[in-house]
Design a protein around this motif. Structure first.
Motif, PDB file in Angstrom:
ATOM      1  N   PHE A   1      34.951 -21.082  58.134  1.00 24.57           N
ATOM      2  CA  PHE A   1      33.674 -21.619  58.602  1.00 24.57           C
ATOM      3  C   PHE A   1      32.929 -22.155  57.380  1.00 24.57           C
ATOM      4  O   PHE A   1      32.761 -21.436  56.398  1.00 24.57           O
ATOM      5  CB  PHE A   1      32.830 -20.520  59.265  1.00 24.57           C
TER       6      PHE A   1
ATOM      7  N   THR B   1      35.416 -16.573  56.613  1.00 27.97           N
ATOM      8  CA  THR B   1      36.407 -16.597  57.684  1.00 27.97           C
ATOM      9  C   THR B   1      36.604 -15.199  58.245  1.00 27.97           C
ATOM     10  O   THR B   1      36.101 -14.204  57.696  1.00 27.97           O
ATOM     11  CB  THR B   1      37.758 -17.155  57.171  1.00 27.97           C
TER      12      THR B   1
ATOM     13  N   TRP C   1      33.837 -24.653  61.943  1.00 28.14           N
ATOM     14  CA  TRP C   1      35.206 -24.282  61.571  1.00 28.14           C
ATOM     15  C   TRP C   1      35.985 -25.505  61.096  1.00 28.14           C
ATOM     16  O   TRP C   1      35.883 -26.579  61.668  1.00 28.14           O
ATOM     17  CB  TRP C   1      35.916 -23.653  62.764  1.00 28.14           C
TER      18      TRP C   1
ATOM     19  N   THR D   1      38.511 -27.496  67.728  1.00 30.59           N
ATOM     20  CA  THR D   1      37.674 -28.327  66.855  1.00 30.59           C
ATOM     21  C   THR D   1      37.791 -29.802  67.227  1.00 30.59           C
ATOM     22  O   THR D   1      36.940 -30.603  66.835  1.00 30.59           O
ATOM     23  CB  THR D   1      38.059 -28.153  65.374  1.00 30.59           C
TER      24      THR D   1
END
Length: 298
Positions: free
Chosen positions: A114, A122, A107, A253
């Motif tokens: 992605f 996505t 991501w 992330t």
């Protein structure tokens, strides 16, 4: 004849095959960081640098009734009226943390997509509708933020939280579990059934759908939308679920963040639907005019 080099990029390693005799030093990672400008904090950067694998924790608290992961039969009709019946049944599905973690590594915060080897993809509002069945069209989830939240609890739940059980507009999930874990016989007391249903939905909102960092509290701002069950079904819950999930995915992330909230089962079902090799071997039954997720809980 021209000299050439073929470079293969992978998430965790990189190899090269070349017919040239030159010794070329190649650094794994981005070629150009103008678009993906947050790479230095991204979990993939640490994967490439050989850092220890991050064990991602999925924050969720599944409500129980009489010690079992089930919904009381007495409130199912009200849950259907509110539009939360099927989505509350899907919360009992087992989460594959490894699959969620692998997708998080793909991501990108900057583009909300992605990044796969085959391109970018996505989770869209259409996916939320197809997988969960939540509404996109309807009244937006907008309401006042300066209400007397203790009074609102007393009005809609019949119980007033005491000092230490409520902080601002946030109440402890343990307080809800204590007062609404059992549904005794109320001799057809409709008001009490409505209160129990509101508390049950609120527990699911705080424990599965909109999970905060503590995993132990829920905002009472959602309670105001549960006043009327028919109107509750008219609210556009789908955009709210997706926006909240986007925020959680973007946050995690960062390699330093170890846990993720939001409705992670949506990520998992999206992956199952898009890549059938990841889905369970048992093919869910096809239910006409019903979202994909419904077939997993029948």
């Amino acid at each position: 004849m021209y000299n050439y080099c073929i470079i293969f990029y992978f998430a965790g390693s990189m190899t090269s095959s070349s017919s040239c005799s030159l010794n070329i030093q190649i650094r794994s990672g981005l070629i150009d960081g103008d678009v993906l400008w947050m790479q230095s904090k991204h979990v993939s950067e640490h994967v490439w640098n050989g850092k220890p694998d991050r064990k991602l924790h999925i924050r969720r608290v599944v409500s129980t009734y009489q010690g079992e992961e089930e919904i009381s039969e007495e409130i199912i009709s009200l849950l259907r009226q509110s539009g939360f019946h099927w989505i509350m049944k899907m919360r009992y599905l087992t989460i594959n943390a490894a699959l969620i973690s692998a997708l998080i590594e793909r991501w990108r915060f900057e583009t909300h997509t992605f990044r796969m080897r085959c391109g970018e993809c996505t989770i869209t509002l259409q996916n939320v509708s197809a997988l969960l069945g939540l509404r996109i069209e309807g009244t937006p989830l907008i309401g006042p933020t300066n209400l007397d939240w203790a009074n609102l609890c007393e009005e809609l739940l019949g119980v007033r939280p005491q000092e230490g059980e409520i902080e601002g507009c946030v109440v402890k999930l343990s307080w809800l579990a204590y007062h609404f874990s059992q549904l005794n016989s109320h001799n057809g007391n409709v008001e009490q059934l409505q209160r129990f249903t509101r508390a049950w939905i609120l527990r699911s909102i705080g424990g599965v759908i909109f999970v905060n960092k503590s995993s132990a509290r829920v905002s009472l701002r959602y309670l105001q939308f549960l006043r009327d069950f028919q109107q509750c079904n008219e609210y556009a819950w789908r955009p709210a679920v997706l926006v909240y999930l986007y925020r959680e995915i973007c946050s995690v992330t960062d390699y330093k963040i170890k846990s993720i909230g939001g409705m992670c089962i949506l990520i998992q079902m999206w992956a199952w639907k898009r890549c059938t090799t990841l889905a369970p071997k048992r093919t869910p039954p096809v239910i006409e005019n019903k979202p994909f997720g419904h077939g997993l809980v029948v």
